[in-house]
Enzyme design. Structure first.
Site, PDB file in Angstrom:
ATOM      1  N   CYS A 162      26.360 -21.414  11.165  1.00 28.78           N
ATOM      2  CA  CYS A 162      25.051 -21.780  11.700  1.00 28.78           C
ATOM      3  C   CYS A 162      25.126 -22.816  12.820  1.00 28.78           C
ATOM      4  O   CYS A 162      24.103 -23.222  13.353  1.00 28.78           O
ATOM      5  CB  CYS A 162      24.158 -22.260  10.565  1.00 28.78           C
ATOM      6  SG  CYS A 162      23.989 -20.989   9.288  1.00 28.78           S
ATOM      7  N   HIS A 301      18.687 -30.104  11.700  1.00 29.47           N
ATOM      8  CA  HIS A 301      19.116 -28.797  11.190  1.00 29.47           C
ATOM      9  C   HIS A 301      18.093 -28.348  10.151  1.00 29.47           C
ATOM     10  O   HIS A 301      17.697 -27.187  10.150  1.00 29.47           O
ATOM     11  CB  HIS A 301      20.515 -28.923  10.595  1.00 29.47           C
ATOM     12  CG  HIS A 301      21.119 -27.633  10.189  1.00 29.47           C
ATOM     13  ND1 HIS A 301      21.194 -26.551  11.040  1.00 29.47           N
ATOM     14  CD2 HIS A 301      21.684 -27.220   9.015  1.00 29.47           C
ATOM     15  CE1 HIS A 301      21.778 -25.533  10.406  1.00 29.47           C
ATOM     16  NE2 HIS A 301      22.075 -25.911   9.180  1.00 29.47           N
ATOM     17  N   GLU A 312      21.261 -34.772   5.459  1.00 25.38           N
ATOM     18  CA  GLU A 312      21.087 -34.907   6.907  1.00 25.38           C
ATOM     19  C   GLU A 312      20.200 -36.111   7.235  1.00 25.38           C
ATOM     20  O   GLU A 312      20.490 -36.865   8.175  1.00 25.38           O
ATOM     21  CB  GLU A 312      20.481 -33.626   7.493  1.00 25.38           C
ATOM     22  CG  GLU A 312      20.327 -33.724   9.017  1.00 25.38           C
ATOM     23  CD  GLU A 312      19.693 -32.496   9.643  1.00 25.38           C
ATOM     24  OE1 GLU A 312      19.177 -31.634   8.897  1.00 25.38           O
ATOM     25  OE2 GLU A 312      19.718 -32.401  10.885  1.00 25.38           O
ATOM     26  N   LYS A 330      12.345 -24.982  11.638  1.00 26.85           N
ATOM     27  CA  LYS A 330      12.641 -23.818  10.788  1.00 26.85           C
ATOM     28  C   LYS A 330      11.479 -23.474   9.838  1.00 26.85           C
ATOM     29  O   LYS A 330      11.458 -22.400   9.265  1.00 26.85           O
ATOM     30  CB  LYS A 330      13.922 -24.064   9.986  1.00 26.85           C
ATOM     31  CG  LYS A 330      15.179 -24.037  10.860  1.00 26.85           C
ATOM     32  CD  LYS A 330      16.445 -24.185  10.031  1.00 26.85           C
ATOM     33  CE  LYS A 330      17.705 -24.006  10.872  1.00 26.85           C
ATOM     34  NZ  LYS A 330      18.048 -25.196  11.686  1.00 26.85           N
ATOM     35  N   HIS A 335      15.490 -19.630   9.312  1.00 25.16           N
ATOM     36  CA  HIS A 335      16.813 -20.073   9.751  1.00 25.16           C
ATOM     37  C   HIS A 335      17.518 -18.913  10.455  1.00 25.16           C
ATOM     38  O   HIS A 335      17.881 -17.918   9.829  1.00 25.16           O
ATOM     39  CB  HIS A 335      17.611 -20.539   8.532  1.00 25.16           C
ATOM     40  CG  HIS A 335      18.917 -21.200   8.857  1.00 25.16           C
ATOM     41  ND1 HIS A 335      19.372 -21.363  10.142  1.00 25.16           N
ATOM     42  CD2 HIS A 335      19.865 -21.759   8.047  1.00 25.16           C
ATOM     43  CE1 HIS A 335      20.536 -21.969  10.113  1.00 25.16           C
ATOM     44  NE2 HIS A 335      20.857 -22.233   8.860  1.00 25.16           N
ATOM     45  N   PHE A 394      28.208 -23.463   7.484  1.00 24.71           N
ATOM     46  CA  PHE A 394      29.112 -23.350   6.342  1.00 24.71           C
ATOM     47  C   PHE A 394      30.541 -23.516   6.848  1.00 24.71           C
ATOM     48  O   PHE A 394      30.858 -23.161   7.977  1.00 24.71           O
ATOM     49  CB  PHE A 394      28.946 -21.990   5.665  1.00 24.71           C
ATOM     50  CG  PHE A 394      27.708 -21.899   4.800  1.00 24.71           C
ATOM     51  CD1 PHE A 394      27.082 -23.030   4.317  1.00 24.71           C
ATOM     52  CD2 PHE A 394      27.178 -20.656   4.466  1.00 24.71           C
ATOM     53  CE1 PHE A 394      25.954 -22.942   3.514  1.00 24.71           C
ATOM     54  CE2 PHE A 394      26.048 -20.557   3.670  1.00 24.71           C
ATOM     55  CZ  PHE A 394      25.437 -21.698   3.194  1.00 24.71           C
TER      56      PHE A 394
END
Lengths: 405, 76
Positions: A162, A301, A312, A330, A335, A394
């Site tokens: 991502c 994010h 985060e 998002k 996403h 990831f």
């Protein structure tokens, strides 16, 4: 080698929030989620997605539509919009060897690969299309775009899940700062809304199990329980200052800096202290020669997963303090995986241009464990000079982009 | 028999391409087929009509009429 800012002269995007930059921005400001029940996921444990609209109509805008997996098609359409907005004619490059294409993706042509695998298992070798790999490989969006726009410079596809799109944009600055390219077409593309992919994410407990489309993607909310998968592409045109000045190019903004890092902790769980996120943001500030107090907005994010949003926010607080405005777009788009960083860089640029900080859609009650200034409700009007956009993949692969108007 | 219209239907279905006004003497290359797409077309014809166009024979096929004549010949 320099680390001078590079000029962003063009932007293009196809997302669940619209098939152009202007349509996207209108919908981001409105803050209405694009999540919806997806008939193709009927047999999956999670049945919501954020789809691009009118895909069949988009087919008419690319040559040989049968030859493109959706992810590459999205990349090409976003590229064409970006080139138009930059005032660049790809049929008349001054020097095509100085034009690079970096399109990142997390899943590449998984739609094609899955469909062809199924065709072969249900039939035999004769049922396998010769177009399987040309459409399915993860580097093909970049390859096909380069073919279509006759770009002869470096061409590759950063893959960091991502964070792929954000890394492509960061690497564009590297290519320009190192005098490897004058113009870089950079972004991310994704079309992985398949039963296989969605079920695989669901197995990891990363997707929202909330069946209500209106509230499923709710970054930073106390009740969030996962992300909603989206699809699309975002592409920027980045140029050296000299190249942009020489042709009197329109200026959409600047990429001041980028920072990359690894968590080196776990394949999917973020580092508990957000060390990787912190390092990426810190590196972006250093590359852009900026102080944390220079940053007026952080586009997080903010996936709407339990783990990411808390960790985060702690990393943001550690670097910027608790007052910097933060939001995640998002809640509207879902996403977009490897395309997320690219479209969110564009939202940052639109925010900087228009003096607006978009709100985090669907945020009803802030998670009490989140101690930063998350903007909820309506977008706010505020002039600011610098925004930072986070993308984490990831594998613990992190990217941050520092943007200005 | 295998008609030009049957071939056009395969092309329109498989490749989402409007060839309704395309004449039989038009080359596959002119309507946008490269070598891989031609192999894909041959495969679609094989699935629907059971006629396999070998790779060698495909190389000698240029126009839509060439495809029609080849498949018709095999069917007869």
């Amino acid at each position: 080698m320099s680390n001078q800012p590079v000029v962003i002269t063009g932007m293009g995007m196809i997302t669940p929030a619209g098939n152009s930059v202007s349509e996207n921005w209108d919908n981001i400001i409105k803050g209405e989620t694009k999540a919806a029940l997806d008939p193709s996921l009927e047999d999956c444990p999670v049945k919501l997605s954020c789809r691009v609209n009118n895909i069949d109509e988009l087919d008419m805008e690319v040559a040989k539509p049968w030859f493109w997996d959706d992810y590459a098609k999205f990349a090409q359409l976003a590229t064409l919009e970006a080139l138009r907005s930059a005032g660049l004619d790809h049929k008349n490059w001054e020097d095509p060897t100085r034009v690079a294409v970096l399109i990142g993706s997390g899943a590449g042509g998984t739609q094609t690969l899955e469909a062809q695998h199924r065709a072969m298992l249900e039939g035999d070798y004769e049922d396998l299309s010769p177009l399987t790999l040309p459409m399915g490989l993860l580097n093909m969006a970049a390859g096909q775009v380069a073919i279509e726009v006759n770009a002869l410079g470096p061409c590759f596809s950063p893959c960091s899940a991502c964070a792929s799109g954000a890394m492509a944009i960061g690497l564009a600055k590297y290519l320009i700062n190192n005098d490897i390219a004058d113009v870089v077409i950079a972004g991310g593309a994704e079309a992985a809304i398949t039963p296989f992919y969605v079920s695989s994410f669901a197995k990891m407990r990363t997707l929202s199990l909330n069946p209500d489309p209106a509230t499923a993607s709710r970054p930073f909310d106390k009740e969030r329980n996962g992300f909603v998968i989206g699809e699309g592409a975002g592409v920027l045109i980045l140029e050296s200052q000299a190249h942009a000045s020489k042709r009197n190019a329109p200026v959409a903004g600047h990429l001041l800096g980028y920072g990359f890092s690894a968590d080196a902790h776990h394949v999917t769980t973020p580092h508990p202290e957000g060390e990787g996120a912190f390092l990426a943001m810190q590196a972006a500030l250093k590359d852009g020669q900026c102080h944390p107090s220079d940053v007026g907005y952080v586009n997080a994010h903010g996936t709407s997963t339990k783990g990411n949003d808390v960790i985060e926010s702690e990393a943001i607080k550690r670097l910027f303090g608790s007052q910097v405005p933060v939001s995640s777009t998002k809640g509207v788009t879902g996403h977009l995986l490897g395309a997320g960083g690219a479209i969110e860089a564009i939202y940052c640029l639109k925010g900087l241009q228009s003096g607006v900080i978009p709100a985090s859609a669907n945020l009803k009650e802030l998670d009490p464990n989140i101690n930063v200034n998350v903007i909820a409700g309506n977008s706010i009007e505020r002039q600011y000079r610098i925004a930072l956009s986070n993308s984490f993949g990831f594998g613990g692969q992190n990217a941050a982009l520092l943007l200005s108007n | 028999m295998f008609s030009l219209n049957e071939l056009k239907t395969i092309i329109e279905t498989r490749f989402k391409m409007d060839v309704s006004t395309t004449s039989g003497d038009t080359s596959l290359e002119d309507i946008g087929f490269d070598s891989l797409s031609q192999l894909d077309l041959a495969q679609a014809i094989h699935k629907q009509h059971g006629i396999k166009i070998s790779d060698d024979d495909m190389e000698s096929i240029s126009t839509l009429d060439d495809v029609v004549n080849y498949v018709s010949g095999k069917l007869s």
